[in-house]
Design a protein around this motif. Structure first.
Motif, mmCIF file in Angstrom:
data_model
loop_
_atom_site.group_PDB
_atom_site.id
_atom_site.type_symbol
_atom_site.label_atom_id
_atom_site.label_comp_id
_atom_site.label_asym_id
_atom_site.label_seq_id
_atom_site.Cartn_x
_atom_site.Cartn_y
_atom_site.Cartn_z
ATOM 1 N N VAL A 164 0.848 -1.258 0.184
ATOM 2 C CA VAL A 164 0.023 -0.084 0.005
ATOM 3 C C VAL A 164 0.809 1.137 -0.045
ATOM 4 N N ILE A 165 1.878 1.255 0.895
ATOM 5 C CA ILE A 165 2.794 2.463 1.028
ATOM 6 C C ILE A 165 3.455 2.411 -0.435
ATOM 7 N N ARG A 166 3.883 1.439 -1.028
ATOM 8 C CA ARG A 166 4.662 1.747 -2.272
ATOM 9 C C ARG A 166 3.653 2.220 -3.323
ATOM 10 N N LEU A 167 2.739 1.690 -3.363
ATOM 11 C CA LEU A 167 1.639 2.119 -4.499
ATOM 12 C C LEU A 167 1.383 3.558 -4.443
ATOM 13 N N LYS A 168 1.279 4.130 -3.261
ATOM 14 C CA LYS A 168 1.053 5.433 -2.906
ATOM 15 C C LYS A 168 2.379 6.460 -3.375
ATOM 16 N N TYR A 169 3.358 5.960 -2.840
ATOM 17 C CA TYR A 169 4.658 6.844 -2.809
ATOM 18 C C TYR A 169 5.813 6.344 -3.744
ATOM 19 N N GLY A 170 5.630 5.265 -4.189
ATOM 20 C CA GLY A 170 6.651 4.587 -5.266
ATOM 21 C C GLY A 170 8.076 4.468 -4.677
ATOM 22 N N HIS A 171 9.010 4.159 -5.628
ATOM 23 C CA HIS A 171 10.389 3.942 -5.368
ATOM 24 C C HIS A 171 11.165 5.107 -5.982
ATOM 25 N N ALA A 172 12.389 5.211 -5.516
ATOM 26 C CA ALA A 172 13.440 6.111 -6.159
ATOM 27 C C ALA A 172 13.665 5.670 -7.515
ATOM 28 N N PRO A 173 14.154 6.216 -8.634
ATOM 29 C CA PRO A 173 14.734 5.831 -9.796
ATOM 30 C C PRO A 173 15.823 5.111 -9.740
ATOM 31 N N GLY A 174 16.125 4.132 -10.071
ATOM 32 C CA GLY A 174 17.131 3.088 -9.876
ATOM 33 C C GLY A 174 17.386 2.308 -8.769
#
Length: 220
Positions: A164-174
């Motif tokens: 849920v957290i990753r869906l909302k805030y994503g990951h850093a490029p790379g």
């Protein structure tokens, strides 16, 4: 919203729980949103009892909070929540990886290698959905190899919340380039039968993921 009618043949509450969980994970129900029992009953075409049981189940998973006189809502996300989830995860992941290093067979290690290689192929194709799904399966495989299913069940609930957290805030490029190195460190330590190195690699991977999640949260 289209009404969904669910069977109540003994598993009604679990089916409602699955449906609500899916909506939380997909972002349809955002953090902080009230989950009103009457609205959910109307939405799913069922009585209140399975809805209440489903919300209790989701509270146990950390996706929902139930407050006295206020009812249920999707759990809000803050820095403390992110940090606490990953701190617990680092401890559990270290335990699981340590046991994997002591117990994994050659075939199990090879399966981990093939899963990681397939993740990298998905990344080359730009398929983040399949890459993410296989990442979850990779960590699940570590839990199964360890034999500590109780610890893995706790960790699995956290993976849902992390999703849920990753869906909302994503990951850093790379970030996946770093994940690739971290995964191979875990796999190689397990293959070498080195519990200390496996534990260190798994904890490092989780804590680096925490740093990334916090950075993405702060940037939004």
């Amino acid at each position: 919203m289209e009404q969904m009618s669910l069977s109540l043949s003994g598993t009604g509450y679990s089916r409602v729980g699955d449906a609500i969980r899916e909506r939380i994970i997909s972002g349809q129900y955002q953090p902080g949103v009230r989950l009103k029992i009457n609205d959910l009953c109307t939405d799913f075409g069922i009585s209140s009892n399975p809805v209440r049981e489903a919300l209790q189940q989701l509270q146990g998973e950390g996706l929902v909070v139930i407050l006295p006189n206020k009812g249920a809502m999707v759990r809000s996300i803050d820095e403390d929540l992110i940090r606490h989830i990953y701190d617990i995860g680092a401890g559990i992941d270290g335990i699981l990886a340590r046991r994997c290093a002591a117990m994994a067979t050659t075939a199990q290690v090879e399966k981990l290698r093939q899963m990681q290689l397939q993740m990298e192929r998905y990344d080359d194709l730009g398929d983040e959905v399949l890459r993410g799904r296989l990442n979850g399966e990779f960590h699940s495989e570590l839990g199964m190899i360890s034999g500590n299913l109780e610890a893995w069940e706790i960790r699995k609930k956290h993976h849902i919340l992390i999703g849920v957290i990753r869906l909302k805030y994503g990951h850093a490029p790379g970030r996946f380039a770093e994940v690739k190195v971290e995964h191979w460190a875990i796999i190689n330590a397990i293959a070498d039968g080195d519990p200390d190195a496996a534990e260190f690699a798994a904890r490092h991977h989780c804590l680096r993921s925490c740093e990334d999640a916090l950075a993405q949260f702060r940037s939004k």
